[in-house]
Design a protein around this motif. Structure first.
Motif, PDB file in Angstrom:
ATOM      1  N   ARG A 171     -10.640 -22.200 -11.918  1.00 58.53           N
ATOM      2  CA  ARG A 171     -10.614 -21.517 -10.661  1.00 58.53           C
ATOM      3  C   ARG A 171      -9.658 -22.327  -9.746  1.00 58.53           C
ATOM      4  N   GLN A 172      -8.983 -21.746  -8.800  1.00 57.47           N
ATOM      5  CA  GLN A 172      -7.977 -22.053  -7.918  1.00 57.47           C
ATOM      6  C   GLN A 172      -8.906 -23.224  -7.034  1.00 57.47           C
ATOM      7  N   PRO A 173      -8.438 -24.360  -6.797  1.00 53.75           N
ATOM      8  CA  PRO A 173      -9.216 -25.332  -6.092  1.00 53.75           C
ATOM      9  C   PRO A 173      -8.904 -24.887  -4.490  1.00 53.75           C
ATOM     10  N   PRO A 174      -9.634 -25.580  -3.515  1.00 51.58           N
ATOM     11  CA  PRO A 174      -9.539 -25.487  -2.270  1.00 51.58           C
ATOM     12  C   PRO A 174      -8.300 -26.275  -1.991  1.00 51.58           C
ATOM     13  N   MET A 175      -7.752 -25.759  -0.549  1.00 48.42           N
ATOM     14  CA  MET A 175      -6.761 -26.574  -0.085  1.00 48.42           C
ATOM     15  C   MET A 175      -7.194 -28.167   0.526  1.00 48.42           C
ATOM     16  N   ILE A 176      -6.610 -29.182  -0.026  1.00 45.18           N
ATOM     17  CA  ILE A 176      -7.060 -30.440   0.118  1.00 45.18           C
ATOM     18  C   ILE A 176      -6.174 -31.091   1.204  1.00 45.18           C
TER      19      ILE A 176
END
Length: 237
Positions: A171-176
């Protein structure tokens, strides 16, 4: 819906620091809530009793700015030419601002059978993660000694820890978001970017690093995608 979260300090962020006693944490990390009330308060960061305001210390008239427009020096004040502005407050100021708007969340350290440590990551689409430098500052104070602790292996381990928390490869990770306290002329920042660059591209593309100065060396330019610029003009249009 945008869900911004501020991460607690990472339980094992300094596990791969050099074999120097001062680089290794010797006590449990404090919570971000405790840090918010103490080390990240405006009263702690700035000398609020030594303000320079419009018409009183600042070369501004009442027509230029209201009398309530004031500038505060860092607390404690720096020496010499840096007594007015301290760029290394950047991350702490940003964390203080983030904490005014966002919730604090994991990773949470849990000790179970055989002293195994597990972590539960934050749930959000924007995660503000304290920098590895901030972990060192919390451990042994704001001083230049931490530069010796910021090695390639330790920075690699930091980014790997963040990636494993928030990116499973599917899955696409969150913005870090990482607020970098040092200017990019510091060698540790060069190592930090190089360590990030070897992580999977899908993860790297979701990392935002803020800094008070964005100029890069020519040697580091190859780490960035085509079209990268050392400024925010494109984003601000």
């Amino acid at each position: 819906r945008l869900r911004v979260r501020v991460s607690e300090l990472l339980p094992n962020a300094l596990d791969y620091t050099p074999a120097r006693p001062r680089c290794r944490p010797t006590r449990p990390w404090p919570s971000m809530r405790v840090l918010q009330d103490k080390n990240l308060s405006m009263g702690f960061l700035f000398a609020t009793d030594r303000a320079a305001c419009a018409g009183h210390g600042l070369n501004l008239t009442d027509h230029d700015a209201p009398s309530s427009f004031c500038v505060y020096g860092p607390n404690p004040p720096d020496e010499g030419e840096y007594r007015v502005f301290n760029q290394y407050l950047h991350e702490r100021i940003m964390l203080a601002r983030w904490l005014q708007e966002a919730r604090i969340c994991g990773p949470i350290e849990k000790r179970v059978v055989n002293s195994t440590v597990t972590s539960r990551p934050c749930k959000g689409n924007v995660i503000v993660v304290p920098s590895i430098q901030f972990h060192h500052f919390v451990h042994h104070g704001q001083n230049w000694d931490i530069v010796d602790c910021l090695t390639g292996p330790s920075l690699m381990a930091y980014w790997t820890t963040v990636r494993r928390l928030y990116f499973d490869g599917r899955r696409q990770p969150p913005m870090i978001v990482v607020n970098e306290p040092f200017a990019f002329d510091n060698p540790s920042c060069t190592l930090m970017l190089q360590a990030l660059a070897v992580q999977p591209r899908a993860f790297v593309s979701r990392v935002v690093i803020t800094n008070s100065m964005s100029s890069q060396t020519i040697a580091l330019r190859r780490l960035f995608a085509d079209g990268w610029e050392d400024g925010a003009e494109v984003e601000l249009r």
